[in-house]
Scaffold this motif. Sequence first.
Motif, PDB file in Angstrom:
ATOM      1  N   PHE A 185       0.952  -1.035  -0.226  1.00 35.55           N
ATOM      2  CA  PHE A 185       0.228   0.057  -0.039  1.00 35.55           C
ATOM      3  C   PHE A 185       0.895   1.352   0.163  1.00 35.55           C
ATOM      4  O   PHE A 185       2.225   1.315   0.575  1.00 35.55           O
ATOM      5  N   THR A 186       0.415   2.058  -0.844  1.00 40.48           N
ATOM      6  CA  THR A 186       1.634   3.278  -0.835  1.00 40.48           C
ATOM      7  C   THR A 186       0.096   4.523  -0.888  1.00 40.48           C
ATOM      8  O   THR A 186      -1.479   4.581  -0.421  1.00 40.48           O
ATOM      9  N   ILE A 187       0.308   6.042  -0.049  1.00 41.40           N
ATOM     10  CA  ILE A 187      -0.371   7.185   0.002  1.00 41.40           C
ATOM     11  C   ILE A 187       0.318   7.949  -0.914  1.00 41.40           C
ATOM     12  O   ILE A 187       1.561   8.511  -0.596  1.00 41.40           O
ATOM     13  N   ASP A 188      -0.376   9.001  -1.487  1.00 42.91           N
ATOM     14  CA  ASP A 188       0.001  10.133  -1.702  1.00 42.91           C
ATOM     15  C   ASP A 188      -0.223  11.298  -1.072  1.00 42.91           C
ATOM     16  O   ASP A 188      -0.070  12.356  -1.284  1.00 42.91           O
ATOM     17  N   SER A 189       1.462  11.368  -0.413  1.00 39.81           N
ATOM     18  CA  SER A 189       1.521  12.283   0.417  1.00 39.81           C
ATOM     19  C   SER A 189       2.844  11.735   0.854  1.00 39.81           C
ATOM     20  O   SER A 189       3.251  10.752   1.665  1.00 39.81           O
ATOM     21  N   VAL A 190       4.180  12.681   1.073  1.00 35.88           N
ATOM     22  CA  VAL A 190       4.665  12.712   1.769  1.00 35.88           C
ATOM     23  C   VAL A 190       4.784  14.067   3.213  1.00 35.88           C
ATOM     24  O   VAL A 190       5.697  13.703   4.210  1.00 35.88           O
ATOM     25  N   ASN A 191       3.880  14.532   3.619  1.00 36.08           N
ATOM     26  CA  ASN A 191       3.440  14.964   4.386  1.00 36.08           C
ATOM     27  C   ASN A 191       3.039  14.695   5.966  1.00 36.08           C
ATOM     28  O   ASN A 191       2.874  13.585   6.156  1.00 36.08           O
ATOM     29  N   ASP A 192       4.106  14.987   7.409  1.00 34.69           N
ATOM     30  CA  ASP A 192       4.262  13.679   8.154  1.00 34.69           C
ATOM     31  C   ASP A 192       2.871  13.611   9.386  1.00 34.69           C
ATOM     32  O   ASP A 192       2.613  13.053   9.583  1.00 34.69           O
TER      33      ASP A 192
END
Length: 284
Positions: A185-192
């Motif tokens: 699974f991946t999430i379209d964000s790198v924001n903490d």
Amino acid sequence: MNDNNIALSFDTAEYYSLQEACDYLNRKYKIHNITQKKLLKKISSRDINTFIHFRMDSSPNNSLRAKIEFYNSNVFPTYPNIYDLSEKQLKPIVDTLQKLETFVSNRIIDDLYMGSFLFRVSKETVSNMTLSNNPDDKIFLFGMEGFIQRPNYNDDPYRPRQLAEWQITVEDKSYQLTDISYINFTIDSVNDKDLAKFAKKSPFSCSFNKRADFSFVEFNIKLSDIIILHNDLLSLEEESLNNKPIESKGKFVSRKGVSHKKTLAKEIAKHVAEKQWGKTLKIK
């Protein structure tokens, strides 16, 4: 029916936690020495299917995606050979494969929130769990090897029946995956802050491997998260009671075939390299 048979009938189910499976076997054979750790070692040595149940509420702010690795589909042409195609001929195949993967990923995510999936735990994960001394240890989940969707408990997790239903149509032709090897699974964000919100909703503890504009979700599971299906438990019983030889695992046996995505990437890279090589020759 005696008391033990009555109790056993209530212990019998379509699937079990490891502790429930131990209770079932101990009652069935009127013993008391089967533990979760012993059972898991048997499961690992014989590569019996184990699963985790994954359900979480939707999170509209962060797009969760299923990154799929597969070895077979009906997208590749039977003739001519994929290795003989030009870069121009490869492009529509790449586009179709990407559309198909996106469609399957979306279907998995849509149904994920309903809690109908059981994902197969990778053999590497199970093996590491057998070596842990603390049942509360959280073990890194090395991806998920396919799935089944309840109540289809007899499906092959590498070839669940849903794949035949999840088809796309491109220029009047229907396309589908015919197997699934790995799911991450991946999430379209790198924001903490976004990742922290996801972690709070996740059914398992998790960390994140950040990339340029998305993050891989890295789950950690415990012994209590493992599920074994009744049919798989029966298979383990039969193999153990009949002393079926355990296959040697000293030599790694790779999965047959080549990933379609890797094949396409290799062929496109070849064409790009040929173009670049031609430019270099002209310069000289």
